[in-house]
Design an enzyme around this catalytic site. Structure first.
Site, PDB file in Angstrom:
ATOM      1  N   CYS A   1      11.906 -27.558  -7.587  1.00 28.48           N
ATOM      2  CA  CYS A   1      12.963 -28.281  -6.928  1.00 28.48           C
ATOM      3  C   CYS A   1      13.954 -27.508  -6.498  1.00 28.48           C
ATOM      4  O   CYS A   1      14.763 -28.015  -5.960  1.00 28.48           O
ATOM      5  CB  CYS A   1      13.528 -29.221  -7.887  1.00 28.48           C
TER       6      CYS A   1
ATOM      7  N   LYS B   1       1.237 -41.894  -2.943  1.00 26.74           N
ATOM      8  CA  LYS B   1       2.043 -40.848  -2.538  1.00 26.74           C
ATOM      9  C   LYS B   1       1.544 -39.644  -1.831  1.00 26.74           C
ATOM     10  O   LYS B   1       0.461 -39.092  -2.567  1.00 26.74           O
ATOM     11  CB  LYS B   1       2.705 -40.392  -3.889  1.00 26.74           C
TER      12      LYS B   1
ATOM     13  N   HIS C   1       4.096 -31.756   7.843  1.00 26.66           N
ATOM     14  CA  HIS C   1       3.014 -32.831   7.730  1.00 26.66           C
ATOM     15  C   HIS C   1       3.828 -33.957   8.017  1.00 26.66           C
ATOM     16  O   HIS C   1       4.903 -33.985   8.492  1.00 26.66           O
ATOM     17  CB  HIS C   1       2.817 -33.136   5.893  1.00 26.66           C
TER      18      HIS C   1
ATOM     19  N   LYS D   1       0.221 -32.513  -2.083  1.00 27.70           N
ATOM     20  CA  LYS D   1      -0.723 -31.448  -1.935  1.00 27.70           C
ATOM     21  C   LYS D   1      -2.057 -31.357  -2.974  1.00 27.70           C
ATOM     22  O   LYS D   1      -3.239 -31.165  -2.636  1.00 27.70           O
ATOM     23  CB  LYS D   1      -0.295 -30.031  -1.879  1.00 27.70           C
TER      24      LYS D   1
ATOM     25  N   HIS E   1       7.016 -31.834 -10.021  1.00 27.65           N
ATOM     26  CA  HIS E   1       6.067 -30.639 -10.033  1.00 27.65           C
ATOM     27  C   HIS E   1       5.295 -30.374 -11.180  1.00 27.65           C
ATOM     28  O   HIS E   1       4.856 -29.540 -11.501  1.00 27.65           O
ATOM     29  CB  HIS E   1       7.129 -29.378  -9.982  1.00 27.65           C
TER      30      HIS E   1
ATOM     31  N   CYS F   1      14.317 -26.231 -12.572  1.00 24.01           N
ATOM     32  CA  CYS F   1      12.862 -26.435 -12.202  1.00 24.01           C
ATOM     33  C   CYS F   1      12.816 -25.500 -10.789  1.00 24.01           C
ATOM     34  O   CYS F   1      13.536 -25.799  -9.670  1.00 24.01           O
ATOM     35  CB  CYS F   1      12.566 -27.686 -11.864  1.00 24.01           C
TER      36      CYS F   1
ATOM     37  N   HIS G   1       7.604 -34.855   7.753  1.00 19.67           N
ATOM     38  CA  HIS G   1       8.601 -34.240   8.456  1.00 19.67           C
ATOM     39  C   HIS G   1       8.532 -34.606   9.895  1.00 19.67           C
ATOM     40  O   HIS G   1       9.327 -34.744  10.819  1.00 19.67           O
ATOM     41  CB  HIS G   1       8.129 -32.720   8.576  1.00 19.67           C
TER      42      HIS G   1
ATOM     43  N   CYS H   1       8.860 -31.832 -15.067  1.00 15.85           N
ATOM     44  CA  CYS H   1       9.512 -32.387 -13.578  1.00 15.85           C
ATOM     45  C   CYS H   1       8.676 -33.433 -13.182  1.00 15.85           C
ATOM     46  O   CYS H   1       7.494 -32.741 -13.046  1.00 15.85           O
ATOM     47  CB  CYS H   1       9.836 -30.972 -12.769  1.00 15.85           C
TER      48      CYS H   1
HETATM   49  N1  MSP Z   1      15.194 -28.049   3.205  1.00 11.81           N
HETATM   50  C1  MSP Z   1      15.645 -29.147   2.849  1.00 11.81           C
HETATM   51  C2  MSP Z   1      16.499 -29.771   3.752  1.00 11.81           C
HETATM   52  C3  MSP Z   1      17.708 -29.148   4.130  1.00 11.81           C
HETATM   53  S1  MSP Z   1      18.698 -29.999   5.275  1.00 11.81           S
HETATM   54  C4  MSP Z   1      20.158 -29.239   5.269  1.00 11.81           C
HETATM   55  C5  MSP Z   1      14.329 -30.279   2.633  1.00 11.81           C
HETATM   56  N2  MSP Z   1      13.194 -29.817   3.164  1.00 11.81           N
HETATM   57  S2  MSP Z   1      11.885 -30.559   3.131  1.00 11.81           S
HETATM   58  O1  MSP Z   1      11.030 -29.783   3.834  1.00 11.81           O
HETATM   59  O2  MSP Z   1      11.403 -31.104   1.731  1.00 11.81           O
HETATM   60  O3  MSP Z   1      12.125 -31.839   3.779  1.00 11.81           O
HETATM   61  C6  MSP Z   1      12.474 -32.876   3.635  1.00 11.81           C
HETATM   62  C7  MSP Z   1      12.585 -34.152   4.733  1.00 11.81           C
HETATM   63  O4  MSP Z   1      11.210 -34.257   5.002  1.00 11.81           O
HETATM   64  C8  MSP Z   1      12.824 -35.471   4.367  1.00 11.81           C
HETATM   65  O5  MSP Z   1      14.440 -35.799   4.495  1.00 11.81           O
HETATM   66  C9  MSP Z   1      12.190 -36.088   5.353  1.00 11.81           C
HETATM   67  O6  MSP Z   1      12.950 -36.089   6.483  1.00 11.81           O
HETATM   68  C10 MSP Z   1      10.935 -35.584   5.573  1.00 11.81           C
HETATM   69  N3  MSP Z   1      10.096 -36.273   4.537  1.00 11.81           N
HETATM   70  C11 MSP Z   1       9.585 -35.212   3.525  1.00 11.81           C
HETATM   71  N4  MSP Z   1       8.222 -36.060   3.006  1.00 11.81           N
HETATM   72  C12 MSP Z   1       8.399 -37.322   3.553  1.00 11.81           C
HETATM   73  C13 MSP Z   1       7.712 -38.691   3.278  1.00 11.81           C
HETATM   74  N5  MSP Z   1       6.626 -38.664   2.536  1.00 11.81           N
HETATM   75  N6  MSP Z   1       7.815 -39.594   4.046  1.00 11.81           N
HETATM   76  C14 MSP Z   1       9.092 -39.441   5.069  1.00 11.81           C
HETATM   77  N7  MSP Z   1       9.561 -38.648   5.373  1.00 11.81           N
HETATM   78  C15 MSP Z   1       9.670 -37.351   4.379  1.00 11.81           C
HETATM   79  O7  MSP Z   1      14.538 -31.110   1.802  1.00 11.81           O
END
Ligand code: MSP
Length: 507
Positions: A128, A291, A17, A294, A145, A125, A20, A142
């Site tokens: 998480c 926010k 998304h 999904k 979730h 959870c 990321h 949570c």
């Molecule tokens: N798998 C772990 C990370 C392990 S790193 C050793 C994880 N993955 S995640 O898919 O949840 O991705 C988290 C990251 O996605 C966040 O730190 C950020 O980089 C990005 N983002 C996810 N949602 C976001 C927003 N709503 N806004 C900005 N960035 C966000 O955690």
């Protein structure tokens, strides 16, 4: 010397998304910029593929976890390719070499006396993948979730994180481990001052994970497995090893800063391994004020955005919307506004006007000038935001990770070039002063060459299109080196009007 830049590895069972995409685009901009400075860059991104959540989803889909993750990981690779991301490697935690390295990393921690087996009881959870405390819960559920966590008790292996409190405080305080922005550093220091608890790093009931060394009845906690990716990648891909060159910048959002600023450095300290130089946490996106989730269905899909606006416009709009580090809001409408105003209306318009005037007044060739090009106001002046100033602002913004400021620097230069056209009125000069007309058009062509270089890390495809039109040979090479940008555009260069850089958007 290599510059080692990372994004988090994303949970493979999420669809890629815009959140990321934000981190990944930022890392790509840095990687491209440092490459253009002649630095050897290692830019790592990838997917996090173990854990209960993934095993459960695979089971629901009637697949083995491995089959399941093999199908999902390419979605991320595809999305990043569409966005013009050029990572050096795409990392997957199911890589067998990674699994071996993680095991030996954890074995070393145990051998050094930093792991203990203890009974653990808590509220777990699954969403998480972690235990929550009572104070984390909202109405007993949570908050992320919306599910009640399950009471679990198990014998776990614990990493003795508490032993590192004082050293972490010291190295974070003195910026040996630079945490930025500064307010995040202070938040971490504040939390550290309250004390550190040892953390469980194994799971009894999660089969889809890396076996715990010496005790196959447990698997290594997914977060420990994931953090070690930064280390194992340097071994797997045989780049300079972490021991000689740890990460320069770990980029992420604030949600996972604690793992990167505290747990990961403590694990490294335990093994006497060098620390990353900088950990940077950016803010969180909301989508049109809400926010992203999904359940609400407001998740912005980068692929769809790229189809509509093109990769470059999405990259630009994400960075342009709010300062890197802060929370902010994004929506398709906002991207559309950036597209129409700054990109099509500003940059696109500048390129098409100037190339049209070169064609009209000088038969498509950059005109000769009698004055010294160095003195052209678009290059050097107090009144005009010129490209020399843009370079120094841009460079500083990159070093300080102020990527929003990079977009502002570009926008200001484009605006000043467009304003210069309005002020000079070449269409009037054409009838009264041919020399002054040549001077104006020459300076504009010269500035456009610099704009092509400056926008390259953020707008790589547009940069190449401008370079093709204005014959910027250095930018058309596989690895452009910004050193080659410093010469003046040559009189007589044939300019070919490019196709519309930012086409009109379909409804
Ligand atoms: N798998 C772990 C990370 C392990 S790193 C050793 C994880 N993955 S995640 O898919 O949840 O991705 C988290 C990251 O996605 C966040 O730190 C950020 O980089 C990005 N983002 C996810 N949602 C976001 C927003 N709503 N806004 C900005 N960035 C966000 O955690």
């Amino acid at each position: 010397m290599k510059k080692y830049i990372t994004t988090p590895i994303y949970y493979v069972n999420d669809v890629p998304h815009i959140g990321h995409a934000y981190t990944t685009v930022a890392a790509d901009v840095l990687a491209r910029y440092y490459k253009s400075k002649g630095e050897d860059v290692f830019f790592l991104t990838g997917t996090d593929e173990h854990g209960a959540k993934i095993a459960e989803a695979a089971c629901r889909a009637g697949k083995s976890p491995q089959e399941y993750v093999d199908e999902l990981a390419p979605q991320f690779e595809k999305a990043w390719k569409a966005l013009g991301i050029e990572s050096s490697q795409f990392f997957r935690t199911t890589n067998p070499k990674h699994e071996e390295i993680v095991k030996s990393f954890v074995k070393n921690l145990a051998e050094k006396g930093f792991i203990e087996k203890r009974k653990y009881e808590g509220l777990y959870c699954v969403g998480c993948e972690k235990y929550l405390t009572e104070s984390d819960l909202v109405d007993g559920k949570c908050p992320d979730h919306k599910k009640e966590p399950v009471k679990q008790s198990e014998e776990n292996y614990f990493f003795l994180l508490s032993k590192f409190q004082d050293r972490l405080i010291e190295i974070i305080k003195n910026d040996q481990l630079l945490i930025s922005p500064k307010y995040r550093k202070n938040e971490i220091l504040g939390k550290l001052a309250q004390g550190l608890e040892d953390v469980s790093i194994s799971r009894e009931n999660v089969e889809w994970g890396i076996g715990f060394p010496g005790d196959e009845s447990q698997t290594i906690y997914v977060w420990v497995d994931a953090l070690i990716n930064y280390y194992s990648a340097t071994k797997i891909y045989e780049v300079e090893s972490w021991e000689n060159h740890p990460a320069d910048i770990h980029l992420m959002a604030k949600d996972i800063l604690w793992f990167h600023a505290v747990i990961w450095p403590a694990m490294l300290l335990a093994l006497d391994l060098p620390l990353p130089k900088q950990v940077f946490a950016h803010g969180f996106f909301t989508i049109a004020g809400v926010k992203m989730s999904k359940t609400i269905g407001n998740v912005l899909d980068p692929n769809k955005l790229v189809q509509k606006f093109g990769a470059d416009a999405v990259r630009y709009a994400l960075l342009r919307e709010f300062p890197f580090g802060e929370d902010g809001d994004i929506s398709e409408e906002k991207i559309e506004r950036r597209y129409s105003k700054e990109l099509a209306g500003g940059l696109g318009n500048l390129i098409s006007r100037v190339s049209a005037m070169v064609e009209k007044y000088f038969d498509g060739k950059v005109p000769e000038v009698t004055k010294d090009p160095e003195t052209h106001p678009l290059r050097l002046s107090n009144e005009i935001y010129n490209w020399k100033q843009t370079y120094s602002d841009f460079d500083k913004a990159i070093v300080d990770l102020k990527l929003y400021d990079c977009t502002i620097a570009i926008e200001k230069l484009v605006n000043s070039a467009n304003k210069y056209i309005e002020d000079k009125k070449p269409w009037v000069l054409a009838n009264v002063d041919k020399d002054e007309l040549a001077w104006a058009i020459y300076g504009l062509c010269d500035a456009i060459v610099q704009i092509a270089w400056l926008v390259n890390p953020i707008l790589p495809n547009i940069s190449v299109k401008i370079a093709e039109a204005f014959k910027v040979e250095g930018l058309l090479k596989e690895n452009p080196n910004i050193e080659e940008s410093y010469s003046n555009i040559k009189a007589g260069t044939i300019i070919v009007k490019p196709n519309q850089l930012f086409p009109r958007l379909e409804d």
